[in-house]
Design a protein around this motif. Structure first.
Motif, short mmCIF file in Angstrom:
data_model
loop_
_atom_site.label_atom_id
_atom_site.label_comp_id
_atom_site.label_asym_id
_atom_site.label_seq_id
_atom_site.Cartn_x
_atom_site.Cartn_y
_atom_site.Cartn_z
N ILE A 19 -18.03 6.53 21.06
CA ILE A 19 -18.12 7.20 22.35
C ILE A 19 -19.27 8.21 22.26
CG2 ILE A 19 -16.94 8.68 24.02
CD1 ILE A 19 -14.32 7.41 23.05
N PRO A 20 -20.20 8.14 23.18
CA PRO A 20 -21.36 9.04 23.12
C PRO A 20 -20.95 10.51 23.19
CG PRO A 20 -21.72 7.29 24.73
CD PRO A 20 -20.29 7.21 24.30
N THR A 21 -21.71 11.35 22.54
CA THR A 21 -21.43 12.78 22.49
C THR A 21 -21.37 13.37 23.90
OG1 THR A 21 -22.46 12.97 20.33
CG2 THR A 21 -22.23 14.99 21.58
N ASP A 22 -22.28 12.99 24.76
CA ASP A 22 -22.28 13.52 26.13
C ASP A 22 -21.01 13.15 26.88
OD1 ASP A 22 -24.74 14.71 25.74
OD2 ASP A 22 -25.86 13.08 26.71
N ALA A 23 -20.52 11.93 26.67
CA ALA A 23 -19.28 11.52 27.31
C ALA A 23 -18.11 12.33 26.78
CB ALA A 23 -19.04 10.03 27.09
N LEU A 24 -18.11 12.61 25.48
CA LEU A 24 -17.04 13.43 24.91
C LEU A 24 -17.09 14.85 25.44
CD1 LEU A 24 -16.95 12.17 21.23
CD2 LEU A 24 -15.21 11.85 22.99
N LYS A 25 -18.28 15.41 25.58
CA LYS A 25 -18.41 16.76 26.13
C LYS A 25 -17.83 16.81 27.54
CE LYS A 25 -22.45 18.26 23.50
NZ LYS A 25 -23.86 18.63 23.56
N MET A 26 -18.16 15.80 28.35
CA MET A 26 -17.64 15.74 29.71
C MET A 26 -16.11 15.63 29.69
SD MET A 26 -18.15 12.83 32.62
CE MET A 26 -17.17 11.70 31.65
N ALA A 27 -15.59 14.76 28.82
CA ALA A 27 -14.14 14.57 28.75
C ALA A 27 -13.44 15.85 28.29
CB ALA A 27 -13.81 13.42 27.81
N VAL A 28 -14.04 16.58 27.36
CA VAL A 28 -13.45 17.84 26.91
C VAL A 28 -13.40 18.83 28.06
CG1 VAL A 28 -13.83 19.85 25.42
CG2 VAL A 28 -13.98 17.56 24.46
N LYS A 29 -14.45 18.89 28.86
CA LYS A 29 -14.45 19.79 30.03
C LYS A 29 -13.35 19.41 31.01
CE LYS A 29 -19.23 21.20 29.86
NZ LYS A 29 -20.54 21.21 30.51
N PHE A 30 -13.20 18.10 31.28
CA PHE A 30 -12.14 17.66 32.18
C PHE A 30 -10.77 17.96 31.58
CE2 PHE A 30 -15.17 14.35 34.05
CZ PHE A 30 -15.41 15.12 35.18
N THR A 31 -10.65 17.84 30.27
CA THR A 31 -9.38 18.13 29.61
C THR A 31 -9.04 19.61 29.74
OG1 THR A 31 -9.74 16.35 28.02
CG2 THR A 31 -8.15 18.02 27.40
N GLU A 32 -10.04 20.46 29.55
CA GLU A 32 -9.82 21.90 29.69
C GLU A 32 -9.42 22.25 31.12
OE1 GLU A 32 -13.60 23.34 28.36
OE2 GLU A 32 -12.98 23.38 26.25
N ALA A 33 -10.08 21.64 32.09
CA ALA A 33 -9.82 21.94 33.50
C ALA A 33 -8.44 21.46 33.94
CB ALA A 33 -10.90 21.33 34.38
N SER A 34 -8.03 20.31 33.45
CA SER A 34 -6.76 19.74 33.89
C SER A 34 -5.61 20.04 32.96
CB SER A 34 -6.90 18.22 34.01
OG SER A 34 -7.05 17.63 32.73
N MET A 35 -5.92 20.63 31.80
CA MET A 35 -4.91 20.91 30.79
C MET A 35 -4.20 19.63 30.36
SD MET A 35 -3.55 24.60 32.18
CE MET A 35 -2.17 24.61 31.08
N GLY A 36 -4.93 18.52 30.37
CA GLY A 36 -4.38 17.24 29.95
C GLY A 36 -4.72 16.97 28.50
N SER A 37 -4.40 15.76 28.06
CA SER A 37 -4.74 15.40 26.69
C SER A 37 -6.05 14.61 26.70
CB SER A 37 -3.62 14.60 26.03
OG SER A 37 -3.65 13.26 26.44
N LEU A 38 -6.85 14.83 25.70
CA LEU A 38 -8.16 14.20 25.63
C LEU A 38 -8.07 12.67 25.66
CD1 LEU A 38 -11.21 14.48 25.40
CD2 LEU A 38 -10.92 14.67 22.92
N PRO A 39 -7.19 12.04 24.89
CA PRO A 39 -7.13 10.57 24.96
C PRO A 39 -6.82 10.05 26.37
CG PRO A 39 -5.97 11.35 23.02
CD PRO A 39 -6.31 12.56 23.84
N MET A 40 -5.94 10.73 27.07
CA MET A 40 -5.61 10.30 28.43
C MET A 40 -6.79 10.49 29.38
SD MET A 40 -2.75 8.89 28.29
CE MET A 40 -2.48 8.64 30.03
N VAL A 41 -7.51 11.57 29.24
CA VAL A 41 -8.69 11.80 30.07
C VAL A 41 -9.74 10.72 29.80
CG1 VAL A 41 -10.64 13.37 30.49
CG2 VAL A 41 -8.31 14.26 30.39
N LEU A 42 -9.96 10.40 28.54
CA LEU A 42 -10.91 9.35 28.20
C LEU A 42 -10.53 8.03 28.87
CD1 LEU A 42 -11.39 10.14 24.43
CD2 LEU A 42 -13.12 10.41 26.21
N TRP A 43 -9.25 7.71 28.85
CA TRP A 43 -8.78 6.47 29.46
C TRP A 43 -8.88 6.53 30.98
CZ3 TRP A 43 -4.03 5.65 32.19
CH2 TRP A 43 -3.79 4.31 32.52
N GLN A 44 -8.47 7.64 31.58
CA GLN A 44 -8.50 7.77 33.03
C GLN A 44 -9.91 7.64 33.59
OE1 GLN A 44 -6.56 11.57 33.33
NE2 GLN A 44 -4.61 10.66 33.90
#
Length: 72
Positions: A19-44
């Protein structure tokens, strides 16, 4: 915290699932904003498929990673 992308989970996602670093950075931001889990955000957001989600969750279970690392 996890924005440096150095945790074992993020390293696993970058190296094992390519998974590209930029995609992971985006997913981490979404995870922080939604207080979700990173694997679920990546899948969603379509960054991993259902089989990869299962693989990540199995990896997490085997490593006994705590909730802090999953929900940046």
């Amino acid at each position: 915290m996890a924005s440096d992308l150095q945790t074992p989970l993020l390293e696993y996602l970058r190296h094992k699932l390519a998974i590209p670093t930029d995609a992971l950075k985006m997913a981490v931001k979404f995870t922080e904003a939604s207080m979700g889990s990173l694997p679920m955000v990546l899948w969603q957001y379509g960054l991993i498929d259902l089989q990869q989600l299962d693989e990540v969750l199995d990896w997490i279970d085997k490593r006994d990673i705590n909730d802090v690392e999953l929900s940046y």
